[in-house]
Design an enzyme around this catalytic site. Structure first.
Site, mmCIF file in Angstrom:
data_model
loop_
_atom_site.group_PDB
_atom_site.id
_atom_site.type_symbol
_atom_site.label_atom_id
_atom_site.label_comp_id
_atom_site.label_asym_id
_atom_site.label_seq_id
_atom_site.Cartn_x
_atom_site.Cartn_y
_atom_site.Cartn_z
ATOM 1 N N TYR A 147 0.825 -1.205 0.000
ATOM 2 C CA TYR A 147 0.000 0.000 0.000
ATOM 3 C C TYR A 147 0.859 1.254 0.000
ATOM 4 O O TYR A 147 1.781 1.385 0.801
ATOM 5 C CB TYR A 147 -0.908 -0.013 1.229
ATOM 6 C CG TYR A 147 -1.903 -1.158 1.211
ATOM 7 C CD1 TYR A 147 -3.193 -0.964 0.728
ATOM 8 C CD2 TYR A 147 -1.539 -2.438 1.625
ATOM 9 C CE1 TYR A 147 -4.102 -2.007 0.682
ATOM 10 C CE2 TYR A 147 -2.439 -3.494 1.583
ATOM 11 C CZ TYR A 147 -3.725 -3.277 1.110
ATOM 12 O OH TYR A 147 -4.618 -4.322 1.055
ATOM 13 N N SER A 148 0.575 2.191 -0.914
ATOM 14 C CA SER A 148 1.259 3.474 -0.995
ATOM 15 C C SER A 148 2.762 3.273 -1.198
ATOM 16 O O SER A 148 3.174 2.736 -2.214
ATOM 17 C CB SER A 148 0.955 4.317 0.250
ATOM 18 O OG SER A 148 1.430 5.636 0.095
ATOM 19 N N GLY A 149 3.601 3.702 -0.218
ATOM 20 C CA GLY A 149 5.027 3.436 -0.335
ATOM 21 C C GLY A 149 5.306 1.947 -0.445
ATOM 22 O O GLY A 149 6.284 1.519 -1.065
ATOM 23 N N GLY A 151 3.265 0.037 -2.071
ATOM 24 C CA GLY A 151 2.951 -0.237 -3.462
ATOM 25 C C GLY A 151 4.152 0.010 -4.357
ATOM 26 O O GLY A 151 4.428 -0.742 -5.293
ATOM 27 N N PHE A 171 -1.351 -1.244 -4.517
ATOM 28 C CA PHE A 171 -2.443 -0.410 -4.035
ATOM 29 C C PHE A 171 -1.952 1.035 -3.848
ATOM 30 O O PHE A 171 -1.053 1.292 -3.062
ATOM 31 C CB PHE A 171 -2.991 -0.950 -2.719
ATOM 32 C CG PHE A 171 -3.751 -2.241 -2.869
ATOM 33 C CD1 PHE A 171 -5.122 -2.235 -3.101
ATOM 34 C CD2 PHE A 171 -3.101 -3.466 -2.810
ATOM 35 C CE1 PHE A 171 -5.829 -3.419 -3.256
ATOM 36 C CE2 PHE A 171 -3.787 -4.664 -2.955
ATOM 37 C CZ PHE A 171 -5.164 -4.640 -3.175
#
Length: 319
Positions: A147-149, A151, A171
């Site tokens: 997720y985010s970083g 991802g 994500f």
């Protein structure tokens, strides 16, 4: 100014020191650990010999504790019997980035994001090898998500170790190699924000000379994301389409639920999901059904990302 790259909501429960035959815990001594990472592992009682492995990366400022629960991944690990490896960044490895410490995985640093590098990516592969060796997991059934970083870290692993992963799900992340320094990585409106088209590293530079098959990738993003532009989804799709040598035009566009658009591309090597009302948060769908997951209040309740990802990985209900 700095761009705050998402903190996935997590519990503040203190981590335990070791992992038993089943359950959640920290694993130490998993390898030389050149990237100086912590390793956490969830092994469900349903994971027998030959079980699959899912590597799950937290977002910037996040941690491993409760990550698999709040996102919904633990539910499917229990149902389908796979291990979850959760790397955790150490604060001393990175700078501030607007948070002190921000605990982002170092997707801007060549030693940490390339096959030849002696850094974070290699540490994660050592974690996987440890689970394969100690838990008799299937070396050929390894997947990665984040997720985010996290991802961005997912794209790193798929780029640097295409022969070690069957598939990945990103994500609200960022393209591979979007920045070559920590300062640029966090720059508002900069190359990793996705808000404007900028040059990124060719994915193939992560593992020069590799000519083997590459894992398919699923990419998720919120249409109301104010931290990483929804256009980051398109940038990532274009990067992977270039590597796969396929068209950027989808072969199928569907609406599984209201305001959620799913697109598939040639040979299902890329799949994208855009949630029109979602910001910089994890897609969940709390409830008791097979397709329900996640902790209420800790994400955008519309559709369960891990459920759709396990189907894409072919370790879920439709495998």
């Amino acid at each position: 100014m700095s761009l705050l790259l998402a903190v996935t909501p997590v519990s503040l429960v203190a981590p335990v020191a070791s992992v038993s035959a089943s359950g959640f815990g920290e694993v130490v001594g998993f390898g030389s650990n050149p990237g100086n990472q912590r390793m956490f592992l969830y092994t469900p009682a349903t994971a027998g010999p030959g079980a699959a492995v899912v590597v799950l990366f937290h977002g910037c400022g996040g941690q491993a504790v409760n990550l698999d629960v709040s996102t919904g991944w633990r539910k499917y690990a229990d149902l389908y019997g796979f291990h979850i490896v959760m790397p955790e960044q150490k604060p001393e490895n990175v700078g501030s980035g607007g948070l002190v410490p921000h605990k982002c995985f170092s997707a801007w640093n060549d030693p940490d994001r390339t096959r030849a590098g002696e850094g974070e990516a290699k540490s994660v592969i050592q974690m996987v090898d440890h689970v394969v060796g100690t838990q008799q997991a299937d070396r050929d059934e390894v997947f990665v998500t984040g997720y985010s970083g996290g991802g961005a870290a997912t794209n790193v692993m798929l780029a640097a170790y295409p022969d070690r992963f069957r598939a990945g799900a990103v994500f609200f992340g960022m393209p591979y190699g979007c920045a070559s320094s920590e300062t640029l990585y966090f720059l508002i409106g900069g190359p990793c924000s996705g808000s404007r088209a900028t040059a990124t590293k060719d994915i193939r530079t992560a593992y020069p000379g590799y000519a083997g098959p590459r894992p398919p990738v699923q990419i998720w993003h919120g249409g109301q994301d104010r931290l990483i532009s929804p256009r980051s989804l398109d940038r990532q799709r274009d990067q992977w389409a270039d590597v796969f040598g396929i068209s950027r035009v989808p072969v199928s566009t569907t609406t599984p639920v209201a305001n959620v658009t799913r697109k598939t591309y040639e040979s299902a090597r890329i799949e994208t999901w855009e949630l029109a009302g979602m910001g910089h948060e994890q897609p969940i769908n709390p409830g008791t059904g097979l397709e329900n997951c996640g902790t209420a209040g800790q994400g955008f309740a519309a559709i369960c990302g891990p459920f759709e990802a396990t189907k894409f990985f072919k370790i879920g209900a439709d495998a």
